[in-house]
Scaffold this motif. Sequence first.
Motif: not given
Lengths: 248, 248, 248, 248, 248, 248
Positions: B102, B106, B230-231, B233-235, C106-107, C109-114, C139-140, C173, C178-180, C207
Motif C-alpha cells: 500500500q 501510493h 488508521q481511522s 471509523q474504517t477499522y 494519498h495518505l 486514502a491509506m488511512l481509511g475508506d473515504r 472516488d475516495r 463524518i 468520511a473516515d478521515v 479519526i
Amino acid sequence: MERAMKICVIAPVILEGKTPPSVLAFAPAARPGCEVEVVFLDRGPASIESEFEEAMAVPDTIAKAVLAEDGGADAVVIDCMLDPGLDAVREKVKIPVIGPAQTSMHLAAMLGDRFSIITVVERLVAPFRKRARLYGVIDRLASVRSIDVSVLELESDRGATIQPLIKEALAAIEVDGADVLIFGCTGMSGMAAAVQEGLQANGHADIPVIDPGITALKLAELMVDLQLAQSKQTYPSPPSKVLIGYNG
Amino acid sequence: MERAMKICVIAPVILEGKTPPSVLAFAPAARPGCEVEVVFLDRGPASIESEFEEAMAVPDTIAKAVLAEDGGADAVVIDCMLDPGLDAVREKVKIPVIGPAQTSMHLAAMLGDRFSIITVVERLVAPFRKRARLYGVIDRLASVRSIDVSVLELESDRGATIQPLIKEALAAIEVDGADVLIFGCTGMSGMAAAVQEGLQANGHADIPVIDPGITALKLAELMVDLQLAQSKQTYPSPPSKVLIGYNG
Amino acid sequence: MERAMKICVIAPVILEGKTPPSVLAFAPAARPGCEVEVVFLDRGPASIESEFEEAMAVPDTIAKAVLAEDGGADAVVIDCMLDPGLDAVREKVKIPVIGPAQTSMHLAAMLGDRFSIITVVERLVAPFRKRARLYGVIDRLASVRSIDVSVLELESDRGATIQPLIKEALAAIEVDGADVLIFGCTGMSGMAAAVQEGLQANGHADIPVIDPGITALKLAELMVDLQLAQSKQTYPSPPSKVLIGYNG
Amino acid sequence: MERAMKICVIAPVILEGKTPPSVLAFAPAARPGCEVEVVFLDRGPASIESEFEEAMAVPDTIAKAVLAEDGGADAVVIDCMLDPGLDAVREKVKIPVIGPAQTSMHLAAMLGDRFSIITVVERLVAPFRKRARLYGVIDRLASVRSIDVSVLELESDRGATIQPLIKEALAAIEVDGADVLIFGCTGMSGMAAAVQEGLQANGHADIPVIDPGITALKLAELMVDLQLAQSKQTYPSPPSKVLIGYNG
Amino acid sequence: MERAMKICVIAPVILEGKTPPSVLAFAPAARPGCEVEVVFLDRGPASIESEFEEAMAVPDTIAKAVLAEDGGADAVVIDCMLDPGLDAVREKVKIPVIGPAQTSMHLAAMLGDRFSIITVVERLVAPFRKRARLYGVIDRLASVRSIDVSVLELESDRGATIQPLIKEALAAIEVDGADVLIFGCTGMSGMAAAVQEGLQANGHADIPVIDPGITALKLAELMVDLQLAQSKQTYPSPPSKVLIGYNG
Amino acid sequence: MERAMKICVIAPVILEGKTPPSVLAFAPAARPGCEVEVVFLDRGPASIESEFEEAMAVPDTIAKAVLAEDGGADAVVIDCMLDPGLDAVREKVKIPVIGPAQTSMHLAAMLGDRFSIITVVERLVAPFRKRARLYGVIDRLASVRSIDVSVLELESDRGATIQPLIKEALAAIEVDGADVLIFGCTGMSGMAAAVQEGLQANGHADIPVIDPGITALKLAELMVDLQLAQSKQTYPSPPSKVLIGYNG
C-alpha cells in the motif's frame, strides 16, 4: 445437461449449540441430484463481523475446502458475506469456489442500475465497500445500511428482524437510489420474500432482494453444470513449502 | 518534532536458519531515536508467494502485532509485499499499521505517471493487480514483471538478482511505459541503488526505484511523528467473541 | 539512515506584516538534523483562494525552488493546499518537490475508506475536486466542506476557527460518511489536535485529522532519507529556450 | 441564430519573427460574421513543450484574456494543446474560454471508441496523460505518440512533418487500437487532410483527424451562438486582493 | 428448490434453412424439468454482426418476448452476444430476461483477473468494448480478438473454426494477459471443450472458456429458481401510447 | 470556413397533429447558409419515455437517415435525449450523426465540474444513468431529477413547465452539487433562458443551462465545417445481408 453433484457449504465459524436456520436452508434449496454437505470449522470465530474474525476463519476454511475436494465435492460455497479466504481457497483447489458477496454483487449489477446492502452492524460498512471496490462494482453501490443487530442475535430471534430490514430497504430505495437489495449477512437467509412484500406494501413492487447464501449455492450448481471454475492463471496452485502450526 | 519511538517489524514468516539480509536492513534504516524490533512468526509459512501463504501468515501476524502494542510499540510494519493481514491487524490495534505494498503504490503514484512492479515469480501478477485495484491505483499500474526466482532462492544468492532486475526494469520502462519502479518483494531490500545505476547506464537516469520494506518503515516513523494512525471509523475494534484454536 | 538535510518551504505568497503562525510551525516540526528554510515570494498574491491566484503564484514559486536547489536544499515543500506549480517545479529541479494536497490525499486514502476536506471558503470545492481527480483519488473523496472564513481572516483569529472546524468535521463524518479528515488550507496548521478532541467529545474517537503542511514536510524528510524524488521520465528537465519577462 | 461576434485567439507565446502559418489559419476558418483577433504574449516562452513553459505562459495569458473581454470579445481560445491557464482564465472572465486539448479530447470521445494523440516530442506523453485524466477521458486514450520534432522546427519546415505524422498515425491505429487521431500540437494546424489521405492510402479510410486549434475556434463560435460559457459555480470570480509583480 | 419451468430462447434472427447446431444445443443443456422453447424472428436480419443489425432485430425480439411471457414462459434468453434489446425487453416483461454478453462478462469477472473475447469478425471490437463499458467491466477486458469468419460461415463449417479459436485464445493469454476467455458469438456454442484442450496442450491448463449462450440459459434457470428478475425500478413498464407500424 | 450545408433533423416519433414548438425551433437556430430539414417517422412511437419506445423508434430513424444522406444531407441530428439508434445510424451513413444526450453531456463536462439532468419523468433516471456510463461521464453526473410531466403534456402547456424546472434546477445545484444543467428532454427547447433567469433570481448567476436539441444542431454545423464525422473504425458500414420486414 444436469449432473449428479455434491456441493460442500463451509460455514466458516465454529458451531455452538444447534445448526442455525440459515444453514439448514441450503439443502432444501439445492436441486434434485445435488447433495449438499455442510461443514463447520474446528478452529475459528463464533461469528464474523470484522476483518479480524474473517482472517481467523480463513486457515480452517482452507483446510475444510481441501478436505471437501479430496472427498469428491464438485464445488465449495463459503457461507459468509465477507467471502473469507475466497482467493486463498481458489488457489488450493481446482473445483469452483463461490463467495456470496462476489456472487450477489455481480448479480445485482446485472439486475438493476444501483444496489444497496442491508447488513447487521454499522461496522461492516467499510468491509463491504472494500469488497465492492475489489470486485469492481463500487460505482454501482448505492449504500450500505445496517439494522444494528449482531449476527448471533439475528439467529436467535429471526422474526424481530423483518421490520428493521424493511425500514432500511425502503430508505435504501427512496433516499439512496437503490434499485436492487442484497442482504449483508448470510444469516438473513429466508427473509427475502417477507422484505419484498413489505416493499410492495410501500409502493415498491418488483424490487429484487438477493439472498446471498442461497444464491451462491445456485451459482455453484451452475458452475458445475457448465464445468467452469476459477482460472488457474489467476489462482495457480501454491508451491510446496514448510508451513508450521496448522497440522495438528 | 521527533519522538523516541519503537517500531515493530513483523516478518510474517517462520525463521529457519539465520535472519536474512533484507530483514537485517531495517534497524540501520531507522532514524536516531527509533528502536526497531523484528519479530518472526511461530506459526506460518517459510515464505509468502501466494494468497494461500498470505492467509496462513495472518493469524500469527495479528497475534504478534497485539503483543507489540501491548509491549509499547508505537507502530507496526508488516514486512511482506502482499500486506498480509493489513486490515485485520488495523482493527486489533490502535497504533499505525503499515504495509509495504500500500505504501509503495501510493508513493509511486505521487512520484510519476505510471509504475511497474518487478517481483520474484510470475504467479504474483494477479495478487499485485488485486492489491492495486483495492488500493485504487490500478490505472497507474503499467505492468507487473517477474525475474523467475523464488523468495528463498533470492535470499540465498542476492548478487545473481541484480542483472535480471535491471533487465525487467528496462522492459517496464521501454515497453510498458513505466515511470517509477517498485520492488515486488521486500526480500529485494538493498538492491535499489544497483538497479538505478543499471538504468542510468542504459539511458534512464533519475527513475525512482522504491524499496518497499524500508519505505514502509520510514512511513511508520512519519505516522508516529505526526500522531496519525488508521481511522477507527474504517477499522473499528472487533467485538469480544468466542474464538477457538488460536490460544496455545 | 538519517542524513543532515535542508528543506526549503516555499510559502507561495507575498508576506505582508509578520510571518503567520502556520508558517512558523514548520521549523519545530522538523526532525533533528533537518534545517528548514522558509521563503516567501517577491511576486505573487497575498493569499491563494482561487485557480487564478494559484497561477499567479507559480512563476516565482518556480524561481524560488531553483534558487533553493542551487543553494543546496535537499527538498522543496510548497506550502499551499492547491499545490501551486507542483508539476512545473518538478521539471525544473531534481530534488523532491512535495505538495500538501497530493501528500495528504494519498495518505488519507491509506488511512481509511473515504476522506473529507474541510477548507476555508466554498469556492474551493471545485479546485479540490479537480485535484482529487488529477491525483486519482476522487472516488475516495466523501465531500469538501468549508467554514466560510478567508485565509487572511483565518490567520488573524485562529481561536475562532476551531468550533466551525469541529462542526463541519462532524457533518463530514455523520452526513457524508468520511473516515478521515484533511484540512483544506495549510493555514490551519496546528489545529488538528483540538479538532480531534472535539470529535472525540462527540463520540468519534480516533479519526485521523491530517495537517497537510506539516505532513508534506515530513514526507519531504522521508524522500530525502530514502533518496527518492519525482521521476524524470514524467518530469523531464525543460528545454532551453527564450523566455521573456521573468528575469528582472 | 447567428450573431456577429469577435473571438480572441491568444497564442500563449511570445512572437519572434513572423506569425506562424498555424496562427494565420484561424481567421480563414472563422465563419462569416465572426471576427478573429490574434494576440501574442508580451511575457512568456517562445514555445510550450513542458509544464514549466506552460506555467510561465499563464500570467500573461490571463492578462490578455481580461483585456479581450474588456475590449468586447465574445470568447477566448487559448492556442496551445496544453491548455495553459484554462481554469484560471475561466475564473477571471465571464465569456467562454476554450482550450484545444479539452475540446479535442471530448470530441474524439464522441467520434469513436479510443483516440491517440500524435505530438511533437516524447516528453509531452506525461502532460497529455495528465490532461486526459483531468478531463475524465483517460480510459479512451489509446496512446500518445511523437514525431520527435520541436515546435519551432515544426513551424519552420512544415512539409517535412507529414510523413512522420502518417507513420505514427498508422502505428496508433494498427498497434495501439486508436479509432480517432488528435494532433498533439496546435502548430500542426492544416495538416489533417494530408494525414487522412495518407491513412486512406494505407487502408484506413474515414478515420477522423482532429486539428485542435481550429476545432477550439469552432467550439467557441458554438458557445457564443448558444450563449453558453463556463459555470460560475465551478469558476467563480477571484476575490480582490493584493497581487505584486504583475502590473508593469 | 427446483421448479418446473419453461424458458424461451429467442434467436434474434430470421431462420433460413435448418436450425443451426448452436441453437439445437440449448434444449439438451437445460436441466430436467426445464422446457426450452426456441423462437426465431419473423422480421429481422439473417445474422447479427453490427449495431445496425442488432437494432433491426430488436422490435421483433420484444414482440417474441411478450408472446413468451403471455404464453407462460418463466424467463427469456436472447441468443446473441450483442444482447439485442436487452433493456427494452426488460421493461416490457416481468420475467427475467438474460443476455449472453452481460452474463458471460460478469461471470468472467468472477472467475479471474482479466478476460478476452474471441469473436467472429474484427468489426465487433468496438461493439464489445461498448458493452463492457456499459456493464462496468471494461477494466477487466484484456482484449477482443477475432478469427475473421462471418457468423453464417461459422455455422456452415464448424470444424474449421477450432484451430483459429485456439490460436487467438493463446494470443489472448500470452500477449494480452487474459485469464479467462469468452466466445464472442453464441454460434460458437459447443466448442469450449475443444478450445480448452488446445490450450492445455500448449501449457495453459484450467483456463475457463465461457460458452455464452448456454451460460445465459443456466443463469435463466438460476433466476427462476431464486424467483429473481430485473428490478422494475430500473426497468419500469413503458406507458401506453400510440405506436405505429408494428402491429401486422 | 463556412460551407453551405443541409442538416437533417430526425424527430424520431410519429407526428400527430401539428409540429411541436421544440421542433420548429431548429430552423431559426441554424446559421445562415445552413438549411434544416425536419423529418418525422412513419413508423414508431408518439413520444419516447422508455428504452422500449427508444428501440421501436430506431428502425425508421435509420431509414430516414439513409434517405437524408442519399438526398444530400451533410449531417443528421436525432432529436431525442435518449439518442435513439445513434450507433446503428453511424454505421449506416458516413455523414456525421449527432445525438443530443452525448453532445450535451460532453459539453457539460467541459463547462463545469458536475452536471445534473432535469427531465420529464422519474422513469428516465436509469436510462440517463446508463447513457452517462456509456459516454464515460457518470462520475460527472450529480443527479437526474424530473418534473413529473409527460412529453406530450409538456408540449401542450409549455408555460406550466418553467416553475417546476426552476425548482428542480435549484435543488440540483443546492442539494446535489450540480454546476451545469442539461434539459433531459429535447421538448424543453427554448426554456433555457427562463430557467437561467429563475436561477439568477435565487442567487445562482451564470449557471449554464444546456438546451440539448439546439446544441446538437450547432455541433452538427461544427462537424460539417470541420469535415469531421464518426470514425469508420468504430462504426464500419454493415455487411450486406438478408433483412426481412423493413422494406414496405
